[in-house]
Motif scaffolding. Structure first.
Motif, PDB file in Angstrom:
ATOM      1  N   SER A 218      -0.640  -6.322  -8.239  1.00 22.48           N
ATOM      2  CA  SER A 218      -0.929  -6.299  -6.809  1.00 22.48           C
ATOM      3  C   SER A 218      -2.109  -5.381  -6.499  1.00 22.48           C
ATOM      4  O   SER A 218      -2.079  -4.181  -6.777  1.00 22.48           O
ATOM      5  CB  SER A 218       0.306  -5.814  -6.036  1.00 22.48           C
ATOM      6  OG  SER A 218      -0.050  -5.457  -4.720  1.00 22.48           O
ATOM      7  N   ARG A 219      -3.149  -5.938  -5.893  1.00 23.35           N
ATOM      8  CA  ARG A 219      -4.297  -5.114  -5.505  1.00 23.35           C
ATOM      9  C   ARG A 219      -3.895  -4.054  -4.494  1.00 23.35           C
ATOM     10  O   ARG A 219      -4.387  -2.927  -4.513  1.00 23.35           O
ATOM     11  CB  ARG A 219      -5.386  -5.989  -4.877  1.00 23.35           C
ATOM     12  CG  ARG A 219      -6.006  -6.996  -5.786  1.00 23.35           C
ATOM     13  CD  ARG A 219      -7.010  -7.831  -5.011  1.00 23.35           C
ATOM     14  NE  ARG A 219      -7.225  -9.109  -5.660  1.00 23.35           N
ATOM     15  CZ  ARG A 219      -7.933 -10.099  -5.130  1.00 23.35           C
ATOM     16  NH1 ARG A 219      -8.471  -9.932  -3.929  1.00 23.35           N
ATOM     17  NH2 ARG A 219      -8.084 -11.230  -5.772  1.00 23.35           N
ATOM     18  N   ASN A 220      -3.013  -4.436  -3.570  1.00 21.79           N
ATOM     19  CA  ASN A 220      -2.607  -3.499  -2.530  1.00 21.79           C
ATOM     20  C   ASN A 220      -1.815  -2.340  -3.126  1.00 21.79           C
ATOM     21  O   ASN A 220      -2.013  -1.182  -2.740  1.00 21.79           O
ATOM     22  CB  ASN A 220      -1.795  -4.230  -1.466  1.00 21.79           C
ATOM     23  CG  ASN A 220      -2.644  -5.208  -0.688  1.00 21.79           C
ATOM     24  OD1 ASN A 220      -3.387  -4.832   0.204  1.00 21.79           O
ATOM     25  ND2 ASN A 220      -2.562  -6.491  -1.048  1.00 21.79           N
ATOM     26  N   TYR A 221      -0.934  -2.636  -4.077  1.00 23.27           N
ATOM     27  CA  TYR A 221      -0.193  -1.568  -4.746  1.00 23.27           C
ATOM     28  C   TYR A 221      -1.164  -0.649  -5.496  1.00 23.27           C
ATOM     29  O   TYR A 221      -1.076   0.584  -5.405  1.00 23.27           O
ATOM     30  CB  TYR A 221       0.837  -2.150  -5.724  1.00 23.27           C
ATOM     31  CG  TYR A 221       1.460  -1.092  -6.596  1.00 23.27           C
ATOM     32  CD1 TYR A 221       2.572  -0.374  -6.162  1.00 23.27           C
ATOM     33  CD2 TYR A 221       0.904  -0.764  -7.837  1.00 23.27           C
ATOM     34  CE1 TYR A 221       3.119   0.631  -6.947  1.00 23.27           C
ATOM     35  CE2 TYR A 221       1.448   0.231  -8.625  1.00 23.27           C
ATOM     36  CZ  TYR A 221       2.554   0.930  -8.179  1.00 23.27           C
ATOM     37  OH  TYR A 221       3.078   1.931  -8.961  1.00 23.27           O
ATOM     38  N   ARG A 222      -2.110  -1.230  -6.228  1.00 21.17           N
ATOM     39  CA  ARG A 222      -3.052  -0.419  -7.010  1.00 21.17           C
ATOM     40  C   ARG A 222      -3.915   0.450  -6.105  1.00 21.17           C
ATOM     41  O   ARG A 222      -4.168   1.618  -6.407  1.00 21.17           O
ATOM     42  CB  ARG A 222      -3.946  -1.318  -7.884  1.00 21.17           C
ATOM     43  CG  ARG A 222      -3.203  -2.083  -8.950  1.00 21.17           C
ATOM     44  CD  ARG A 222      -4.112  -2.544 -10.092  1.00 21.17           C
ATOM     45  NE  ARG A 222      -5.312  -3.223  -9.660  1.00 21.17           N
ATOM     46  CZ  ARG A 222      -5.424  -4.532  -9.451  1.00 21.17           C
ATOM     47  NH1 ARG A 222      -4.346  -5.300  -9.592  1.00 21.17           N
ATOM     48  NH2 ARG A 222      -6.567  -5.067  -9.101  1.00 21.17           N
ATOM     49  N   ALA A 223      -4.358  -0.139  -4.989  1.00 20.10           N
ATOM     50  CA  ALA A 223      -5.162   0.642  -4.044  1.00 20.10           C
ATOM     51  C   ALA A 223      -4.338   1.799  -3.479  1.00 20.10           C
ATOM     52  O   ALA A 223      -4.823   2.931  -3.362  1.00 20.10           O
ATOM     53  CB  ALA A 223      -5.657  -0.260  -2.919  1.00 20.10           C
TER      54      ALA A 223
ATOM     55  N   LEU B 102       0.838  -1.195   0.000  1.00 18.38           N
ATOM     56  CA  LEU B 102       0.000   0.000   0.000  1.00 18.38           C
ATOM     57  C   LEU B 102       0.878   1.252   0.000  1.00 18.38           C
ATOM     58  O   LEU B 102       0.632   2.206  -0.753  1.00 18.38           O
ATOM     59  CB  LEU B 102      -0.905   0.010   1.233  1.00 18.38           C
ATOM     60  CG  LEU B 102      -2.148  -0.875   1.245  1.00 18.38           C
ATOM     61  CD1 LEU B 102      -2.749  -0.912   2.646  1.00 18.38           C
ATOM     62  CD2 LEU B 102      -3.183  -0.375   0.237  1.00 18.38           C
ATOM     63  N   GLY B 103       1.917   1.240   0.840  1.00 23.39           N
ATOM     64  CA  GLY B 103       2.832   2.382   0.907  1.00 23.39           C
ATOM     65  C   GLY B 103       3.560   2.626  -0.392  1.00 23.39           C
ATOM     66  O   GLY B 103       3.748   3.772  -0.811  1.00 23.39           O
ATOM     67  N   ALA B 104       3.976   1.543  -1.066  1.00 24.66           N
ATOM     68  CA  ALA B 104       4.670   1.695  -2.350  1.00 24.66           C
ATOM     69  C   ALA B 104       3.751   2.312  -3.387  1.00 24.66           C
ATOM     70  O   ALA B 104       4.161   3.178  -4.175  1.00 24.66           O
ATOM     71  CB  ALA B 104       5.173   0.331  -2.827  1.00 24.66           C
ATOM     72  N   GLY B 105       2.489   1.874  -3.386  1.00 23.00           N
ATOM     73  CA  GLY B 105       1.531   2.470  -4.303  1.00 23.00           C
ATOM     74  C   GLY B 105       1.275   3.928  -3.983  1.00 23.00           C
ATOM     75  O   GLY B 105       1.182   4.770  -4.887  1.00 23.00           O
TER      76      GLY B 105
ATOM     77  N   THR C 160       5.066  -7.726  -4.546  1.00 26.56           N
ATOM     78  CA  THR C 160       3.828  -7.017  -4.232  1.00 26.56           C
ATOM     79  C   THR C 160       3.998  -5.504  -4.301  1.00 26.56           C
ATOM     80  O   THR C 160       3.033  -4.781  -4.558  1.00 26.56           O
ATOM     81  CB  THR C 160       3.328  -7.420  -2.829  1.00 26.56           C
ATOM     82  OG1 THR C 160       3.390  -8.828  -2.694  1.00 26.56           O
ATOM     83  CG2 THR C 160       1.901  -6.984  -2.614  1.00 26.56           C
ATOM     84  N   CYS C 161       5.200  -5.021  -4.078  1.00 26.30           N
ATOM     85  CA  CYS C 161       5.441  -3.572  -4.069  1.00 26.30           C
ATOM     86  C   CYS C 161       5.799  -3.008  -5.435  1.00 26.30           C
ATOM     87  O   CYS C 161       5.881  -1.782  -5.583  1.00 26.30           O
ATOM     88  CB  CYS C 161       6.571  -3.235  -3.088  1.00 26.30           C
ATOM     89  SG  CYS C 161       6.141  -3.472  -1.361  1.00 26.30           S
ATOM     90  N   THR C 162       6.015  -3.863  -6.416  1.00 27.55           N
ATOM     91  CA  THR C 162       6.540  -3.360  -7.691  1.00 27.55           C
ATOM     92  C   THR C 162       5.669  -3.702  -8.893  1.00 27.55           C
ATOM     93  O   THR C 162       6.064  -3.421 -10.023  1.00 27.55           O
ATOM     94  CB  THR C 162       7.949  -3.927  -7.943  1.00 27.55           C
ATOM     95  OG1 THR C 162       7.894  -5.357  -7.988  1.00 27.55           O
ATOM     96  CG2 THR C 162       8.917  -3.495  -6.855  1.00 27.55           C
ATOM     97  N   SER C 163       4.503  -4.293  -8.666  1.00 26.29           N
ATOM     98  CA  SER C 163       3.720  -4.768  -9.805  1.00 26.29           C
ATOM     99  C   SER C 163       2.289  -4.258  -9.770  1.00 26.29           C
ATOM    100  O   SER C 163       1.643  -4.294  -8.719  1.00 26.29           O
ATOM    101  CB  SER C 163       3.701  -6.294  -9.829  1.00 26.29           C
ATOM    102  OG  SER C 163       2.803  -6.759 -10.836  1.00 26.29           O
ATOM    103  N   PRO C 164       1.755  -3.840 -10.923  1.00 22.45           N
ATOM    104  CA  PRO C 164       0.344  -3.456 -10.993  1.00 22.45           C
ATOM    105  C   PRO C 164      -0.596  -4.646 -10.830  1.00 22.45           C
ATOM    106  O   PRO C 164      -1.808  -4.459 -10.669  1.00 22.45           O
ATOM    107  CB  PRO C 164       0.208  -2.821 -12.383  1.00 22.45           C
ATOM    108  CG  PRO C 164       1.348  -3.369 -13.181  1.00 22.45           C
ATOM    109  CD  PRO C 164       2.466  -3.576 -12.205  1.00 22.45           C
TER     110      PRO C 164
END
Length: 340
Positions: A255-260, A197-200, A249-253
């Motif tokens: 990832s739902r958490n990254y997108r959110a 989430l933070g990375a996004g 999870t921090c580097t890929s679209p």
């Protein structure tokens, strides 16, 4: 050949069903939605959750849980954290024989602060399984469903149970390691969603690779601090279910958490983000759980605390970043000692 019931027909449950079917197992995929079961059984597709994958015809979808688990030798739980207790209560009534019990859910319950395996142990009687097995690691369902190379870990306090799970899943596309550190494997898989989430958020704010690299590295230190305080083996966080899952999870679209997080960084309120996602974003509930655990364990987790402020107290993401950047001076090796 084994008979396996996969409970949960979201993207991850569907992808794991494909792996099992490729290994010639009898696979029953349970969903509570009839239209989804009909789509899987008639069209061999699950468009909403895994649109690019073709589901093998050997997979049969069920809406009746009792039928899905009848005479199976293994059950794989792949439902959201918030549904674990309810599904286990149904499973207690539906199962009539002892099974290998595996879960592949990455989260922590913010109400009880329990890991998923702890919730399962509380809800299911010992006579139905020997020990819970956790399956976790860097594994986007979209890639697993297309049989792209993926490596994960299975963990159980009873190693023979972990090895049974390893045998069920391992093949030329899906490599499976074993690890006895259940606490570390579960916490690594759950807590990395907070950092994603933070990375996004960082990318949504328009910050660059420097910021995201720092966030991931310092996030790993937070995960290791909390995990070590709860009895995890520090080296687990340097493995697939720690740094491996954190990177993917921090580097890929995918990832739902990254997108959110990216949408939050762009200024969208949480309610709109979750509505737009249309799928469970485990990192939101896990952030609140980890924040409570950090207080309980007296462990400093400034990134988690900052994301808690953004999610639940309407703090502006840029203000939180500014606060993190102006914290007091620290010695890096004090934190890295938790994972070295």
């Amino acid at each position: 050949m084994a008979s396996v019931a996969v409970l949960g027909a979201g993207s991850w449950g569907t992808a794991l069903s494909i792996v099992l079917a490729d290994n010639q197992h009898d696979v029953r995929l349970w969903t509570h939605r009839k239209e989804q079961a009909d789509e899987i059984n008639t069209n061999n597709k699950n468009e909403r959750y895994l649109k690019d994958a073709t589901i093998p015809s050997s997979i049969t979808a069920y809406t009746d849980l009792t039928e899905a688990v009848k005479d199976v030798t293994a059950v794989v739980l792949v439902v959201p954290t918030k549904a674990i207790r309810e599904v286990c209560q149904q499973l207690k009534e539906a199962l009539s024989n002892k099974v290998t019990l595996i879960h592949a859910t990455k989260g922590i319950d913010p109400d009880s602060l329990k890991r998923v395996s702890e919730m399962i142990d509380e809800e299911l009687p010992d006579k139905l399984y020997e020990d819970v097995v956790v399956l976790s690691g860097p594994s986007h369902a979209e890639e697993v469903g297309l049989r792209q190379p993926t490596t994960v870990t299975v963990s159980s306090a009873t190693m023979s149970e972990a090895e049974k799970a390893q045998d069920l899943f391992i093949n030329e596309h899906f490599r499976v390691y074993t690890n006895p550190d259940v606490i570390g494997v579960e916490l690594g898989g759950a807590l990395k969603n907070i950092i994603a989430l933070g990375a996004g958020i960082s990318d949504g704010l328009g910050y660059g690779d420097n910021a995201k690299s720092a966030l991931i590295t310092r996030g790993l230190a937070e995960i290791a601090r909390l995990g070590s305080s709860m009895g995890a083996k520090p080296l687990t966080f340097a493995g697939l279910t720690g740094v491996g899952d954190l990177i993917v999870t921090c580097t890929s679209p995918h990832s739902r958490n990254y997108r959110a997080g990216h949408m939050l960084g762009k200024g969208q309120p949480l309610e709109e983000v979750l509505e737009h996602m249309g799928m469970v974003v485990e990192g939101v509930r896990t952030t609140n759980a980890a924040y409570q655990l950090s207080k309980q364990q007296q462990v400093e987790m400034p990134i988690t605390a900052g994301i808690e402020e953004i999610l639940f107290n309407h703090a502006h993401p840029k203000d939180v970043v500014d606060q993190l950047m102006t914290r007091g001076r620290r010695h890096e090796m004090e934190d890295l000692s938790n994972i070295l």
